[in-house]
Enzyme design. Sequence first.
Site, PDB file in Angstrom:
ATOM      1  N   HIS A   1       6.450  -1.804   3.732  1.00  0.00           N
ATOM      2  CA  HIS A   1       6.260  -3.238   4.314  1.00  0.00           C
ATOM      3  C   HIS A   1       5.227  -4.161   3.149  1.00  0.00           C
ATOM      4  CE1 HIS A   1       2.908  -0.705   5.976  1.00  0.00           C
ATOM      5  NE2 HIS A   1       2.147  -1.736   5.445  1.00  0.00           N
TER       6      HIS A   1
ATOM      7  N   ASN B   1       1.001  -1.303  -0.096  1.00  0.00           N
ATOM      8  CA  ASN B   1      -0.043   0.022  -0.150  1.00  0.00           C
ATOM      9  C   ASN B   1       0.888   1.235  -0.028  1.00  0.00           C
ATOM     10  OD1 ASN B   1      -2.495  -1.492   0.127  1.00  0.00           O
ATOM     11  ND2 ASN B   1      -2.178  -1.759   2.471  1.00  0.00           N
TER      12      ASN B   1
ATOM     13  N   HIS C   1       6.153   2.878   7.241  1.00  0.00           N
ATOM     14  CA  HIS C   1       7.561   2.278   7.220  1.00  0.00           C
ATOM     15  C   HIS C   1       7.557   1.119   6.327  1.00  0.00           C
ATOM     16  CE1 HIS C   1      11.072   0.187   9.338  1.00  0.00           C
ATOM     17  NE2 HIS C   1      10.898  -0.349   8.429  1.00  0.00           N
TER      18      HIS C   1
END
Length: 106
Positions: free
Chosen positions: A98, A85, A96
Site C-alpha cells: 500500500h 513502509n 499487503h
Amino acid sequence: MGDCIFCKIIFGEIPSVKIFENDKIIAFNDINPKAKVHILIVPKKHIESVKHLQAIDKELVGELILSAQQIAKEKNLEGYKLLFNVGREGGQLVDHLHLHLLSPEW
Ligand code: AMP
C-alpha cells in the site's frame, strides 16, 4: 491472503471510506490518520510488500503512483507525501502492498 485485512476491504467484507476504485486499485481513508489527509492506495492483487514486487508488477506500481497523483489533484492538494513502509523494521504493519498519501491540507 486469507486473513489479509486489505483483501477483506477489497472484497467488501469489512467497511472502508472509499476514495477511488478501478479494476486494479482501490483507495480508502486510513482508519488511524497520521495527517489531515491520509489515504491508502492499494493494488487489488495481493502483493506482500515492495520486497515482493516482480518485473511483471512494473505497470501496476506506476498506476499506484498515478492514482495518488489523480486523487491529490481532485482534492486540490498542493503538497503531499507518498510513502511505502517496507518490512516490520520499516514500519509496515499490514502485509499487503500500500502507498500512503499524506497531506497536511484539508
Ligand atoms: P503500514 O504501517 O504501512 O503497514 O500501514 C498500515 C496502515 O493501515 C496504518 O496506517 C493503519 O492505520 C491502516 N489500517 C489498518 N487497518 C485499517 C482499516 N481497517 N481501514 C483503513 N486503514 C487501516
